[in-house]
Design a protein around this motif. Structure first.
Motif, short mmCIF file in Angstrom:
data_model
loop_
_atom_site.label_atom_id
_atom_site.label_comp_id
_atom_site.label_asym_id
_atom_site.label_seq_id
_atom_site.Cartn_x
_atom_site.Cartn_y
_atom_site.Cartn_z
N CYS A 159 -8.80 5.88 -2.53
CA CYS A 159 -8.22 5.07 -1.45
C CYS A 159 -9.29 4.24 -0.74
O CYS A 159 -9.09 3.06 -0.45
N PHE A 206 0.85 3.90 -3.04
CA PHE A 206 0.36 5.25 -2.79
C PHE A 206 1.45 6.29 -3.07
O PHE A 206 1.24 7.24 -3.83
N GLY A 223 -5.67 7.04 2.87
CA GLY A 223 -6.60 8.01 2.32
C GLY A 223 -6.91 9.14 3.27
O GLY A 223 -7.24 10.25 2.83
N MET A 235 -4.62 1.13 2.59
CA MET A 235 -4.99 2.21 1.66
C MET A 235 -6.08 3.10 2.25
O MET A 235 -6.08 4.32 2.03
N SER A 263 -5.08 12.24 2.50
CA SER A 263 -5.21 12.78 1.15
C SER A 263 -5.18 14.30 1.12
O SER A 263 -4.64 14.91 0.19
N PHE A 288 0.62 8.91 -6.18
CA PHE A 288 -0.49 9.80 -5.84
C PHE A 288 -0.33 11.16 -6.52
O PHE A 288 -1.31 11.83 -6.84
N ALA A 331 0.82 -1.21 0.00
CA ALA A 331 0.00 0.00 0.00
C ALA A 331 0.85 1.25 0.00
O ALA A 331 0.59 2.21 -0.76
#
Length: 430
Positions: free
Chosen positions: A48, A19, A298, A294, A301, A23, A15
């Protein structure tokens, strides 16, 4: 205890690498098609969340290490497409249609056969043309912002030799350090996670220039090689359930800014391979852990989006380009693998990389059209000059060719730095 924790740690690494490696590409793609800060942060968060939910669901249900990811090549496509007429709501409408097409590919196998009929060189060349502009960004960054880009590129180059899977994540950390030392700080931006609903709008232009290419790129560059990676490790989960699950997740996540949820390709090997667990029957734990991780990632984010906003745009593109170099290599390799398809692949690549916009439709679509016409022209010429009884009977496309089968396009997946190596199947467990 170490044996029990091994697949859990492998899932966390999967993960984090997935990511951190890409991202920035996702955010760049959403911003390119018109998303503001909140909409881009919402898109990253919802991706995510749905990646995590689908990975946990499929892993627990099928006991197979099915790693789910976002479509990094799809994000690169959005960067190449740019703002569509009607702004981000129209792009969201295209995301919805792309998700419905992914779902339909699972429900109706005929769509899979149509996709399999696209020549591999053309699919690879289209993806290479889409990726090219981002992949040259590190070179431009070295020329324009050398003090910030130099340490990033040097870190990536050294780690690609000694710790390949961590090359892009650590390079990203170096970029974050450069932003922190030279930027205005995080006080001016909102770093909280946010979900922002965007009401979809619809236009024929966006369907042709965004929805259809996004569907094709996601299938050819994520789902097909993702199934190939799983098969290489001895796992053959039903493709239909995967496509329906990821297609529905893409459709539901689109109004919140998510562009595509799909099978992971490169990072799938981190959870499906022997490093996750010596016992193939236990590796599904790694994919479930990856999904749960994930969801946790998130939550950050908003912070990730803020860091991107505070950095020079070219620095973000440089990190994204480094993350996509592996995908570019694989796309070029598949484009030139068949000598008879190289001219059509070259035409596809040139048209796609040109950034051509004609009749409001982006270059990726026209690249496919140009390559397809070249393929038909050469095929007709060959047929016209060859007696019918001398044409090999096996030149037709098999009705059994489906995405994820042995004849699928081997284009690279979500853009991580590792290239999948040939592996020996360890026994069929799924």
């Amino acid at each position: 205890m170490t044996r029990l924790l091994q697949p859990v740690l492998a899932g966390v690494v999967t993960a984090v690498v997935g990511f951190a490696s890409s991202f920035a590409v996702v955010l760049a793609g959403l911003r390119a098609v018109g998303a503001d800060q909140r909409q881009a942060a919402s898109g990253l968060l919802v991706l995510c969340l749905f990646i995590g939910v689908v990975a946990v669901w499929l892993g627990l249900r099928q006991r197979v290490p099915i790693v789910i990811a976002w479509s990094t090549p799809g994000s690169a496509l959005l960067v190449a497409t740019g703002t569509v007429e009607g702004g981000f709501p129209v792009a969201v409408g295209a995301f919805v249609v792309s998700g419905l097409l992914l779902t339909a590919a699972g429900l109706f196998p005929v769509l899979g056969r149509w996709l399999a009929a696209i020549p591999t060189p053309i699919a690879g060349a289209m993806l290479a043309g889409v990726l090219l502009d981002l992949c040259v960004a590190p070179v431009r960054a070295l020329a324009e912002i050398p003090l910030m880009a130099g340490p990033v590129v040097l870190t990536w180059a050294l780690l690609s030799r000694f710790a390949r899977r961590w090359a892009v994540p650590v390079a990203l950390l170096v970029a974050v350090a450069a932003i922190a030392l030279t930027g205005p700080g995080l006080g001016a931006v909102d770093v909280r996670p946010v979900l922002e609903v965007t009401v979809p709008s619809w236009s024929a232009q966006a369907m042709v220039s965004v929805a259809l290419p996004l569907f094709l790129v996601t299938m050819a560059s994520q789902n097909v090689p993702g199934m190939a990676v799983l098969a290489g490790y001895g796992y053959r989960p039903p493709l239909r359930g995967i496509l329906v699950s990821t297609g529905l997740a893409s459709t539901l996540g689109a109004p919140l800014g998510g562009h595509a949820v799909n099978l992971a390709a490169i990072s799938a090997a981190l959870s499906a391979g022997p490093d996750a667990d010596p016992d193939p029957a236990r590796r599904w734990i790694a994919s479930v852990t990856s999904g749960a991780s994930m969801i946790v990632l998130g939550i950050g984010s908003g912070l990730a989006t803020a860091l991107v906003l505070l950095s020079p745009p070219l620095l973000v593109e440089a990190v994204a380009g480094l993350a996509l170099l592996g995908a570019l290599v694989s796309a070029v390799a598949s484009a030139v693998a068949d000598p008879e398809g190289r001219e059509a692949a070259a035409v596809t690549f040139v048209v796609t990389a040109s950034g051509l916009t004609l009749l409001g439709v982006g270059a990726a679509f026209w690249g496919l059209v140009a390559g397809g016409l070249m393929t038909l022209l050469h095929r007709r010429g060959k047929t016209a000059g060859t007696p019918a009884d001398e044409i090999p009977a096996d030149e037709t496309v098999s009705d059994e060719a489906v995405p994820g089968g042995d004849g699928g396009s081997p284009v690279a997946g979500e853009g991580g730095p590792d290239m999948p190596q040939p592996v020996r199947p360890e026994g069929r467990t799924g």
